[in-house]
Design a protein around this motif. Sequence first.
Motif, PDB file in Angstrom:
ATOM      1  N   PRO A  45      13.223  48.471  23.854  1.00 37.45           N
ATOM      2  CA  PRO A  45      11.958  48.461  23.112  1.00 37.45           C
ATOM      3  C   PRO A  45      11.039  49.577  23.621  1.00 37.45           C
ATOM      4  O   PRO A  45      11.039  49.897  24.813  1.00 37.45           O
ATOM      5  CB  PRO A  45      11.365  47.083  23.424  1.00 37.45           C
ATOM      6  CG  PRO A  45      12.510  46.255  23.898  1.00 37.45           C
ATOM      7  CD  PRO A  45      13.480  47.199  24.532  1.00 37.45           C
ATOM      8  N   ILE A  46      10.259  50.147  22.729  1.00 41.92           N
ATOM      9  CA  ILE A  46       9.417  51.286  23.079  1.00 41.92           C
ATOM     10  C   ILE A  46       8.418  50.938  24.181  1.00 41.92           C
ATOM     11  O   ILE A  46       8.099  51.783  25.018  1.00 41.92           O
ATOM     12  CB  ILE A  46       8.710  51.869  21.825  1.00 41.92           C
ATOM     13  CG1 ILE A  46       8.044  53.206  22.160  1.00 41.92           C
ATOM     14  CG2 ILE A  46       7.700  50.885  21.257  1.00 41.92           C
ATOM     15  CD1 ILE A  46       8.977  54.280  22.665  1.00 41.92           C
ATOM     16  N   GLU A  47       7.929  49.717  24.211  1.00 44.12           N
ATOM     17  CA  GLU A  47       6.990  49.318  25.262  1.00 44.12           C
ATOM     18  C   GLU A  47       7.636  49.410  26.642  1.00 44.12           C
ATOM     19  O   GLU A  47       6.998  49.827  27.610  1.00 44.12           O
ATOM     20  CB  GLU A  47       6.468  47.893  25.019  1.00 44.12           C
ATOM     21  CG  GLU A  47       5.704  47.698  23.734  1.00 44.12           C
ATOM     22  CD  GLU A  47       6.583  47.453  22.517  1.00 44.12           C
ATOM     23  OE1 GLU A  47       6.023  47.342  21.418  1.00 44.12           O
ATOM     24  OE2 GLU A  47       7.824  47.379  22.648  1.00 44.12           O
ATOM     25  N   GLU A  48       8.904  49.039  26.709  1.00 44.69           N
ATOM     26  CA  GLU A  48       9.647  49.100  27.967  1.00 44.69           C
ATOM     27  C   GLU A  48       9.904  50.553  28.378  1.00 44.69           C
ATOM     28  O   GLU A  48       9.757  50.914  29.545  1.00 44.69           O
ATOM     29  CB  GLU A  48      10.971  48.352  27.807  1.00 44.69           C
ATOM     30  CG  GLU A  48      11.807  48.277  29.055  1.00 44.69           C
ATOM     31  CD  GLU A  48      13.100  47.517  28.815  1.00 44.69           C
ATOM     32  OE1 GLU A  48      14.149  48.010  29.263  1.00 44.69           O
ATOM     33  OE2 GLU A  48      13.062  46.444  28.184  1.00 44.69           O
ATOM     34  N   VAL A  49      10.301  51.374  27.429  1.00 39.60           N
ATOM     35  CA  VAL A  49      10.546  52.798  27.691  1.00 39.60           C
ATOM     36  C   VAL A  49       9.267  53.458  28.192  1.00 39.60           C
ATOM     37  O   VAL A  49       9.268  54.173  29.203  1.00 39.60           O
ATOM     38  CB  VAL A  49      11.064  53.512  26.415  1.00 39.60           C
ATOM     39  CG1 VAL A  49      11.126  55.021  26.617  1.00 39.60           C
ATOM     40  CG2 VAL A  49      12.421  52.959  26.008  1.00 39.60           C
ATOM     41  N   LEU A  50       8.169  53.221  27.496  1.00 40.14           N
ATOM     42  CA  LEU A  50       6.886  53.800  27.893  1.00 40.14           C
ATOM     43  C   LEU A  50       6.486  53.344  29.292  1.00 40.14           C
ATOM     44  O   LEU A  50       6.113  54.175  30.128  1.00 40.14           O
ATOM     45  CB  LEU A  50       5.791  53.418  26.887  1.00 40.14           C
ATOM     46  CG  LEU A  50       4.358  53.743  27.296  1.00 40.14           C
ATOM     47  CD1 LEU A  50       4.173  55.238  27.513  1.00 40.14           C
ATOM     48  CD2 LEU A  50       3.382  53.202  26.259  1.00 40.14           C
ATOM     49  N   ALA A  51       6.574  52.054  29.555  1.00 35.88           N
ATOM     50  CA  ALA A  51       6.174  51.526  30.859  1.00 35.88           C
ATOM     51  C   ALA A  51       7.008  52.150  31.974  1.00 35.88           C
ATOM     52  O   ALA A  51       6.475  52.596  32.998  1.00 35.88           O
ATOM     53  CB  ALA A  51       6.303  50.004  30.876  1.00 35.88           C
ATOM     54  N   ARG A  52       8.306  52.211  31.773  1.00 30.91           N
ATOM     55  CA  ARG A  52       9.205  52.772  32.783  1.00 30.91           C
ATOM     56  C   ARG A  52       8.886  54.252  33.026  1.00 30.91           C
ATOM     57  O   ARG A  52       8.791  54.702  34.172  1.00 30.91           O
ATOM     58  CB  ARG A  52      10.656  52.587  32.340  1.00 30.91           C
ATOM     59  CG  ARG A  52      11.680  53.031  33.353  1.00 30.91           C
ATOM     60  CD  ARG A  52      13.123  52.720  32.943  1.00 30.91           C
ATOM     61  NE  ARG A  52      13.442  53.122  31.584  1.00 30.91           N
ATOM     62  CZ  ARG A  52      13.794  52.261  30.620  1.00 30.91           C
ATOM     63  NH1 ARG A  52      13.843  50.970  30.850  1.00 30.91           N
ATOM     64  NH2 ARG A  52      14.084  52.700  29.413  1.00 30.91           N
ATOM     65  N   ASN A  53       8.700  55.010  31.952  1.00 21.35           N
ATOM     66  CA  ASN A  53       8.413  56.436  32.085  1.00 21.35           C
ATOM     67  C   ASN A  53       7.051  56.686  32.716  1.00 21.35           C
ATOM     68  O   ASN A  53       6.893  57.611  33.519  1.00 21.35           O
ATOM     69  CB  ASN A  53       8.494  57.136  30.729  1.00 21.35           C
ATOM     70  CG  ASN A  53       9.909  57.220  30.211  1.00 21.35           C
ATOM     71  OD1 ASN A  53      10.874  57.020  30.946  1.00 21.35           O
ATOM     72  ND2 ASN A  53      10.045  57.517  28.936  1.00 21.35           N
ATOM     73  N   LEU A  54       6.077  55.889  32.359  1.00 23.84           N
ATOM     74  CA  LEU A  54       4.729  56.055  32.900  1.00 23.84           C
ATOM     75  C   LEU A  54       4.721  55.787  34.404  1.00 23.84           C
ATOM     76  O   LEU A  54       4.191  56.586  35.184  1.00 23.84           O
ATOM     77  CB  LEU A  54       3.753  55.124  32.179  1.00 23.84           C
ATOM     78  CG  LEU A  54       2.285  55.195  32.597  1.00 23.84           C
ATOM     79  CD1 LEU A  54       1.729  56.606  32.420  1.00 23.84           C
ATOM     80  CD2 LEU A  54       1.471  54.199  31.786  1.00 23.84           C
TER      81      LEU A  54
END
Length: 111
Positions: A45-54
Amino acid sequence: MIRLVELGQVNVSLNTVDKLARALGVTTGSLVGSKPVARQEGDAPIEEVLARNLVSARKGLKLTQDTLGQRSGVSMFVIAHIERQARNPSLQTLARLAVALDLSLEALLSQ
């Protein structure tokens, strides 16, 4: 709404961009990038990708949430919520974070 997005006349949320990307069959990161990439079954999910990358980019630069907030103009509380996947940030907020982390918006939103 799509016309306003295409013209850059509206500040949309990450969820809206993700819905558009899903409808087009591409990844969310590539939708804001230069070359569309087909979405794969089982993509996180995009929220997970964003959180991990951030978190990864912030820690890679040895920044606290507070320091990133000062650099980006985004509240450290908003950053904390994004990292916990508890917030649906706007593209404008994400762009400010990407600049402060010396990343493209595409990189911030891509696996």
